[in-house]
Design an enzyme around this catalytic site. Structure first.
Site, short mmCIF file in Angstrom:
data_model
loop_
_atom_site.label_atom_id
_atom_site.label_comp_id
_atom_site.label_asym_id
_atom_site.label_seq_id
_atom_site.Cartn_x
_atom_site.Cartn_y
_atom_site.Cartn_z
N ASP A 214 0.84 -1.20 0.00
CA ASP A 214 0.00 0.00 0.00
C ASP A 214 0.88 1.26 0.00
O ASP A 214 1.87 1.33 0.73
CB ASP A 214 -0.87 -0.02 1.26
CG ASP A 214 -1.93 1.07 1.27
OD1 ASP A 214 -2.80 1.05 0.38
OD2 ASP A 214 -1.88 1.94 2.16
N GLU A 274 1.95 -0.52 -4.95
CA GLU A 274 1.02 0.54 -5.34
C GLU A 274 1.88 1.79 -5.53
O GLU A 274 2.07 2.59 -4.62
CB GLU A 274 -0.05 0.79 -4.27
CG GLU A 274 -1.12 1.74 -4.78
CD GLU A 274 -1.87 2.52 -3.69
OE1 GLU A 274 -2.84 3.21 -4.04
OE2 GLU A 274 -1.49 2.46 -2.50
C1 NOJ Z 1 -4.38 3.01 -0.97
C2 NOJ Z 1 -5.51 2.07 -0.75
O1 NOJ Z 1 -5.80 1.40 -1.95
C3 NOJ Z 1 -6.66 2.91 -0.24
O2 NOJ Z 1 -7.85 2.19 -0.20
C4 NOJ Z 1 -6.29 3.47 1.10
O3 NOJ Z 1 -7.32 4.34 1.54
C5 NOJ Z 1 -5.00 4.25 1.04
N1 NOJ Z 1 -3.98 3.56 0.29
C6 NOJ Z 1 -4.46 4.52 2.42
O4 NOJ Z 1 -4.00 3.34 3.02
#
Ligand code: NOJ
Ligand code: MG
Length: 554
Positions: A214, A274
């Site tokens: 993440d 990500e």
């Molecule tokens: C990216 C995640 O996909 C999202 O759902 C989340 O709110 C943020 N990161 C913070 O962790």
């Protein structure tokens, strides 16, 4: 049915189809209205039969759920809402028995404010070792009453919150790129680094095959740039070059260390980031041989339905990934972004700030035709593909959820200006003609209300319909997994009229996608493998607008 491949096959991630399970909304085994591990276990055969190689499960750790579980209070456990650690072990074992790999979601940028480290940091006071695990700073201005920088939170409002010290006085500020309940960790701190490497090992020992990371590009901040990065409104995440909060050079060393941990396992495990960066080339820097195995292609996901734009993203992706020896990845949606059936039916078909596009008129039939064509593009490209639960059912964004039902912190943090991401997180319809549509046991109430019209979109309703979105996904995935023309990494553009994407893979397998306003002829000598438009409609030798075909040029 036997597994398609042994869990140790080499470099499996280079062409894997990874199905994203947003756990709250996938399937509810215990009837509390919230998806859980029992629900996932009951649907593993469905995912295997669909053609997935792996599942990525969003966070299931103990959490106050301020951000749907992306606020983790204990990285080694399972929240009772979702099940138990024993059920997690069972799920991993059952998935492996079916030939499905399991990827968990790790959240290293921030913890929950309920994490013992943060509780300790609040109690310990300024200058303590406990505060040094997070990003605490004194405020600006005479009484420290101004935040340390002008940075904004991705969810709206400022990125700093001031704490009350033990003496009852207003004190230091802590950084949170997301909600105040998600304090950012200080990644310069060796203790933080060591703890996360240990968390990775813990789950690898439980058998998980990899992690989705993440906010992978956000762990290191440039404190020398105190002014807010553009743009002002935010949902994740629009990175421009020079953004002090993303894609800083220092993150790469973190992933080199993680790669050593992953490579040290038998068999080696994988890391998917990500990564939000300003270009595919910047993303590819995370995929150098000693860093991550893959990263989500947000440039592809965000692209408008436009041949020139898509072609440019595909070219940049292929070139930049080849330069570092990484496999490209392709994705059309996830739990943060407007579902493709909806956005491809709007006047603006790409993804930008929700404020600009939510609530715009939607031609859902058009959006659906394009989403059908888009999945043939997605699965026709070389590399790895990510599918988000429900896209195989053609689910639209639910834009009219009652305000009282909204749970996304974006809704409150934006002062009710942006409804947020709940519309792409509505629990899946599996069967039946009325809610809960088989999401949970009869009589249970899903945490967000599925629209009555989803009776027609349930797995059960689509299963026997050869014209359904589900049937298209099933056929496309079966071909992708079984046809030699799609097995390798060969790719070449072929000449095509304006607005048409036409490329060739191995064995003369071609993919044509018509994004122009007029039908385009298909070669008379071809053997059609699959088309996104209805088989019996129109001229069989022409591809209508917003349709795609896979065929052999012979
Ligand atoms: C990216 C995640 O996909 C999202 O759902 C989340 O709110 C943020 N990161 C913070 O962790
Ligand atoms: Mg449940």
């Amino acid at each position: 049915m036997s597994p398609r491949h042994a869990p140790t096959a080499d470099a499996w991630w280079r062409r894997a189809v990874v199905y994203q399970v947003y756990i709250r909304s996938f399937a509810d085994g215990d009837g509390d209205g919230i998806g859980d591990i029992a629900g996932i276990r009951s649907r593993l055969p469905y995912l295997r039969d669909l053609g997935a190689d792996a599942i990525w499960i969003t966070p299931w750790y103990p959490s106050p759920m301020a951000d749907g579980g992306y606020d983790v209070a204990d990285y080694r456990g399972v929240d009772p809402l979702f099940g138990s650690i024993e059920e997690a072990d069972e799920l991993i074992r059952e998935a492996h028995d079916l030939g499905l790999r399991v990827i968990l979601d790790i959240v290293p940028n921030h913890t929950s404010a309920a994490h013992p480290w943060f509780v300790e940091a609040l109690a310990a006071g300024p200058g303590s070792a406990a505060r040094a695990r997070y990003v605490f700073r004194d405020g600006r201005g005479a009484d420290g009453g101004e935040p340390p920088t002008g940075w904004g939170s991705v969810f709206g409002g400022g990125a700093w919150t001031r704490v009350t010290e033990a003496d009852g006085q207003p004190g230091q500020w802590y950084l949170h790129l997301f909600a105040p309940e998600q304090p950012d960790l200080e990644w310069d701190n060796p203790e933080v680094r060591a703890a996360f490497e240990d968390i990775l090992r813990t789950w690898f020992e439980r058998g998980v095959d990899g992690f989705r990371i993440d906010v992978a590009s956000g762990l290191v901040k440039d404190h020398a740039s105190p002014e807010p990065p553009p743009p002002p409104h935010g949902v994740p995440s629009y990175v421009v070059a020079g953004d002090p909060l993303s894609d800083q050079e220092g993150v790469h060393e973190i992933y080199r260390a993680w790669r050593r941990v992953a490579d040290g396992q038998a068999p080696p495990r994988i890391l998917l980031g990500e990564v939000h960066a300003s270009s595919p080339a910047r993303v590819a820097r995370y995929l150098r041989p000693d860093e991550l195995h893959g990263a989500f292609n947000f440039h592809f996901l965000r692209s408008p339905w436009d041949a020139a734009r898509l072609r440019a993203v595909i070219d940049e992706t292929l070139a930049s990934h080849a330069a570092v020896g990484a496999a490209p990845t392709w994705v059309l949606s996830n739990h943060d972004e407007t579902r493709q059936v909806t956005r491809y039916g709007r006047p603006f078909t790409g993804i930008r700030e929700r404020l600009l596009d939510d609530g715009q008129p939607v031609d859902e039939a058009l959006g659906t035709r394009r989403a059908r064509a888009a999945v043939l593009l997605l699965l026709g490209l070389p590399g790895s593909a990510y599918l988000y639960q429900g896209e195989e059912l053609g689910l639209p964004e639910v834009e009219d959820l009652p305000e009282a039902a909204l749970r996304d912190p974006v809704w409150t943090r934006s002062g009710h200006a942006i409804r947020g991401r709940d519309g792409c997180r509505v629990p899946l319809p599996w069967s039946g003609t009325a809610p809960p549509f088989g999401f949970g046991p009869p009589g249970s109430t899903p945490w967000l209300p599925p629209p009555a019209s989803w009776a027609e979109r349930s797995l059960e309703a689509q299963s026997e319909d050869p014209g359904s979105m589900l049937a298209l996904y099933r056929r496309a995935l079966a071909l992708r997994n079984g046809h030699p023309g799609l097995a390798g990494e060969t790719f070449a553009w072929l000449p095509a009229p304006d607005g048409v994407l036409l490329f060739e893979r191995d064995d003369g397998l071609r993919c044509a996608v018509n994004l122009s306003g007029a039908p385009v002829p298909l070669p008379a000598s071809r053997t059609t493998l699959l088309r996104s438009d209805a088989a019996d409609a129109g001229d069989p030798d022409a591809l209508p607008p917003d349709a795609a075909a896979w065929y052999l040029d012979r």
